[in-house]
Design an enzyme around this catalytic site. Structure first.
Site, PDB file in Angstrom:
ATOM      1  N   ASP A   1       0.843  -1.194   0.000  1.00  0.00           N
ATOM      2  CA  ASP A   1       0.000   0.000   0.000  1.00  0.00           C
ATOM      3  C   ASP A   1       0.888   1.258   0.000  1.00  0.00           C
ATOM      4  O   ASP A   1       1.901   1.318   0.686  1.00  0.00           O
ATOM      5  CB  ASP A   1      -0.907  -0.013   1.241  1.00  0.00           C
ATOM      6  CG  ASP A   1      -2.093   0.917   1.106  1.00  0.00           C
ATOM      7  OD1 ASP A   1      -3.228   0.420   1.066  1.00  0.00           O
ATOM      8  OD2 ASP A   1      -1.883   2.150   1.047  1.00  0.00           O
TER       9      ASP A   1
ATOM     10  N   HIS B   1     -10.301  -5.680  -2.869  1.00  0.00           N
ATOM     11  CA  HIS B   1      -8.929  -5.883  -2.388  1.00  0.00           C
ATOM     12  C   HIS B   1      -8.988  -6.270  -0.922  1.00  0.00           C
ATOM     13  O   HIS B   1      -9.817  -5.774  -0.163  1.00  0.00           O
ATOM     14  CB  HIS B   1      -8.060  -4.639  -2.588  1.00  0.00           C
ATOM     15  CG  HIS B   1      -8.704  -3.366  -2.131  1.00  0.00           C
ATOM     16  ND1 HIS B   1      -9.705  -2.756  -2.835  1.00  0.00           N
ATOM     17  CD2 HIS B   1      -8.509  -2.614  -1.025  1.00  0.00           C
ATOM     18  CE1 HIS B   1     -10.091  -1.666  -2.204  1.00  0.00           C
ATOM     19  NE2 HIS B   1      -9.393  -1.561  -1.089  1.00  0.00           N
TER      20      HIS B   1
ATOM     21  N   HIS C   1      -6.937  -6.113   2.491  1.00  0.00           N
ATOM     22  CA  HIS C   1      -5.810  -5.481   3.185  1.00  0.00           C
ATOM     23  C   HIS C   1      -5.164  -6.531   4.094  1.00  0.00           C
ATOM     24  O   HIS C   1      -5.860  -7.167   4.902  1.00  0.00           O
ATOM     25  CB  HIS C   1      -6.280  -4.327   4.066  1.00  0.00           C
ATOM     26  CG  HIS C   1      -6.855  -3.155   3.348  1.00  0.00           C
ATOM     27  ND1 HIS C   1      -6.165  -1.982   3.150  1.00  0.00           N
ATOM     28  CD2 HIS C   1      -8.077  -2.964   2.799  1.00  0.00           C
ATOM     29  CE1 HIS C   1      -6.938  -1.114   2.516  1.00  0.00           C
ATOM     30  NE2 HIS C   1      -8.107  -1.681   2.284  1.00  0.00           N
TER      31      HIS C   1
END
Ligand code: AMP
Length: 113
Positions: A29, A99, A101
């Protein structure tokens, strides 16, 4: 209109890749919320988990198994980690391309904010 993640998958913009296979890509990220903050993204453009269908079952399972494998690869197997999927406005979703995390490398508070 492609999402930023689709553009990364298509190699139109760069990202730091932690893992890639035929079904997903895992990238670090750009705005990490923990020492390890990786996003595991399916190559098929599912908007969010709430938009997934039974046809996506295998892909969804692959994302979780991949996230766990990346966690192990990045040294989090013993210390622990958290997987998060934000869905919709109240969930904090900002990119409409599913997505997962992967967060770890420090103790994570519960409940989340
Ligand atoms: P979410 O809020 O759950 O939709 O998560 C989107 C995440 O994508 C955020 O944590 C952002 O920091 C991250 N992000 C946005 N653009 C990029 C990028 N170009 N490369 C890597 N991560 C990104």
């Amino acid at each position: 209109m492609k999402t930023i993640f689709q553009r990364i998958i298509d190699r139109e913009i760069p990202a730091k890749i932690a893992h890639e296979d035929e079904r997903c890509i895992a990238i670090h990220d750009v705005n990490p919320q923990a020492p390890v903050h990786v996003l595991v993204i399916p190559k098929s453009p599912i908007a969010r988990v709430g938009a997934a269908t039974a046809d996506d079952s295998s892909t969804l399972g692959h994302l979780l198994l991949t996230a766990a494998a990346v966690a192990k690869k990045l040294g989090l197997a013993e210390s622990g980690f958290r997987l998060v999927i934000n869905n919709g406005q109240d969930g904090g979703e900002t990119v409409p391309h599913l997505h997962v995390h992967l967060l770890g490398g420090r103790p994570l508070a519960w409940p989340p904010g």
